[in-house]
Design an enzyme around this catalytic site. Sequence first.
Site, PDB file in Angstrom:
ATOM      1  N   GLU A  90       0.793  -1.222   0.000  1.00 45.44           N
ATOM      2  CA  GLU A  90       0.000   0.000   0.000  1.00 45.44           C
ATOM      3  C   GLU A  90       0.834   1.286   0.000  1.00 45.44           C
ATOM      4  O   GLU A  90       0.378   2.309  -0.475  1.00 45.44           O
ATOM      5  CB  GLU A  90      -0.921   0.002   1.230  1.00 45.44           C
ATOM      6  CG  GLU A  90      -2.003  -1.060   1.205  1.00 45.44           C
ATOM      7  CD  GLU A  90      -3.067  -0.810   0.151  1.00 45.44           C
ATOM      8  OE1 GLU A  90      -3.436   0.350  -0.058  1.00 45.44           O
ATOM      9  OE2 GLU A  90      -3.523  -1.784  -0.474  1.00 45.44           O
TER      10      GLU A  90
ATOM     11  N   SER B  16     -56.699 -20.752  30.363  1.00 46.24           N
ATOM     12  CA  SER B  16     -56.654 -21.612  31.559  1.00 46.24           C
ATOM     13  C   SER B  16     -55.312 -21.631  32.268  1.00 46.24           C
ATOM     14  O   SER B  16     -55.168 -22.292  33.299  1.00 46.24           O
ATOM     15  CB  SER B  16     -57.018 -23.042  31.167  1.00 46.24           C
ATOM     16  OG  SER B  16     -58.308 -23.079  30.643  1.00 46.24           O
TER      17      SER B  16
END
Lengths: 115, 768
Positions: free
Chosen positions: B183, B462
Amino acid sequence: MIRKILFCFTVVIATSCSQLPTIVSAPVSHNGAVIQLVEEAQDHSRLEQYAMAEAKLERALRLEPKNAALWFELAFVKKDKDDLMSARSVALRAKSFSTSASLTRNIELFIEDLK
Amino acid sequence: MPRKKPSQRKRRRFSWRALSLVLVGFSIPLLAYIAYLDRIVVQQFEGKRFSIPARVYSRPLELYPGKDITAKQLGFELKQLNYVRNASITSSGQYKSSENQFEVFIRPFTFWDGEQPASHIKIAISNGKIKTIRHANNGDNMDLIRLDPIQIGGIYPNQGEDRVLVRLNQVPQSLIKALIATEDKRFYQHYGVDPKAVLRAITTLFTGQRIQGGSTLTQQLVKNFFLTRERTISRKLKEMIMAALLEIHYSKEDILETYLNEVYFGQDRNRAIHGFGLASQFFFSRNIEHLEIHQSALLVGLLKGPIFYNPRKHRQRAQKRRDIVLKALYDQQYINKKDYDLALNTPVAVNKLPNRGQSPYPAFLELVVRQLKRDYRDSDLRSEGLRIFTTLDPYIQGISEEALRNKLSSLEKVKSLPKNHLQGSVVLVDVNTGEIESLVGDRKTRYQGFNRALDAHRQIGSLIKPAIYLTALSQSETYHLASPLNDTPFTWKEPGVQDWQPQNYDKKFHGEVPLWLTLAKSYNVAAARLGTELGVKNVMNTVHRLGIEKPLPEYASGLLGTVHLSPYEVTQIYHTIANGGFKMPFRAIREVTTMEGQPLNRYNLSVDPAVAPAPNYLIVRALQEVVNQGTAIGLPNKVKKQLKPAGKTGTTDDLRDSWFAGFTGDKVGVVWVGNDQNESIKLTGASGALKIWGEIFNHLPSKPIEIMTPEAVEYLGVSKSTGFLISEGCHNALALPFHENSVSDRSNYCGRKSTSRIKSWFKGLFNR
């Protein structure tokens, strides 16, 4: 001091014989991992590192969740850090798991002592 | 000719003056602009440069001799942890296994209660338990060790950026050399801007090409850190000025380290992978210190185009690019021929995409974040790199998710419902610790949206009935499990409210039925009558004692479940019952540490006696009969036989909600199935949620219910045919527990209703 005495009694099996009664201290568990964690918790407790002691005992309880002596040990740590409400609740949980009359009696004494 | 000279002189004098003016005119604003940029550079570069997300971990898997675990479970855990299966084990993060033998090199990890070093161990499993754990090097036995916990998510900054910060001294030289060789060859020579590269850029400008290339590492860092991605001359100039300023203020090492932590490596769903530290884990499941040359080269090569060169999708492209980096290393004499050849001949190998995004368990993560927000600021959670240790068990979570997904699809087919008509949720909690082990909030388990486990407040039908019966059984002088209840037509009148006439699901009345059987069969009329006799307020108080903190309406229809609760809240109710009457506030988080591992918070186990042991024991036994011969009889036989579970089905009007809440000795689970538009789902609790619960517990490692019989409780016989108490010696008897206060007279009957006391052989037989 009361903690030590009571805890010893919780894991005590009195063996009767013709001579003087002898007291044999039973281990809190037969699981090496649990024993290791309890010992570490007791070390932290002695150093008043209660959070660390609780962490170790909770780890032990995840391994043996129905071990009354472990719950009772945790109750002692709660008491040592002055969290008496929690100490009582945890002791009651210990009592609910107790299969030993002597342990149950000691837990009851512990709860009495909190009042 | 002579006329021209003055005019030339005049023009030249004018040009110099103009030039001076122009220069002064430009330099003042330019200097001001540079000062402005300088301030930006310094301000943003000082202090904390990156927001580090909080990392959220599952529970660590504890390993000790005697632990219940199968080779499949251990293999699953190692796979989730990205341990690499190798023939020879040389470094942490590797394992090998054959049948029930595992050799694992556990990674070092800092837990809340201390650091655990890397450990090379051998584990032997036999009959579903760990038989031994030994040190691999000396064969010594070990009592206890933990695997590092699985990272199950993060709490990320808004852009979803994730990174693992690394210091320069952690980074292998091969990586730094590869970066510089590829780079920015003159990184250590230039001052932020490379003049040669600038010239190249100018040339491209005059030739009409797009400005490209030539950026130094410092410029790239400036671009990523401070600027946008636009490609314009002004942006490029700004970048060059800022790069120079950065070099004036900071060392090369500082700039390089920041660059290594900043760069982008692609996406994992909605998580952006930044920095070499995270990239090495993301692609190779290893820490940056352990990268090999070919791996360093691959990562450096990726910088040019993380998507274009993505090695998981474009292996050949990635390899070509990697080889260019390796050649640069070799050409610039950073590596010798032997290393170059070796690296070149190593195929590109990356791990499977974790594909987890910000979390594969969004519903659980949401619960964690809600609990954390009581103690932490949102900004701290998203930037300070906190480590959150949770209670989630990924293995159990996986079972829950799969069961919900598969069963909802099959139920839709069976009931001819449109695709995706059904939604559902699952909550699973450890009975003994109150720790949440799995939580599913949507059939699309990765969908980060409405969390039904926490936020779907639905009628519970229930499921409320155990609270009615528990209220009754707490009055041991009056009620016991065989108390006769009237299941005959019943009208409830209350001033200002329309008369209420509850109906049974089968639209029939069943006459006088023993209490335990009305619960098992879920008879509405008997339950409603009992509830009104006890007082709605008293029943709702029981619900509160069991763990519901929010206010509940105290009207009679609430007795049949018109109360709205979330699956999470319902789980709290059933957990208290499963836990011997001890209420434990649920925990999703155990501990929090700083990024460095310093302990911050612990969330203690907390327990509170809520229901007396005896009535709680009786209701557990009654709930087991729901499974044995009541509405939950449809559970798989294997589950019923091995785990002896207890539970209750729940169905709401027009079959809009299907519930099942049940527990074994160590797990309590609640499943809800419904429709988001509140349309009918054509499913009862038994035909819907129960099937999913059964599927989960069919695959779940779990233990049977074993609760110690409390003092003052004894076992007596009831008739299997009528359900009422019978006398000693009768055949066809079922043993049920009774409080010693409950029954006073001996019965002389077999197979008839009786409330007699029978100090029977059952006591000796069943009083454990």
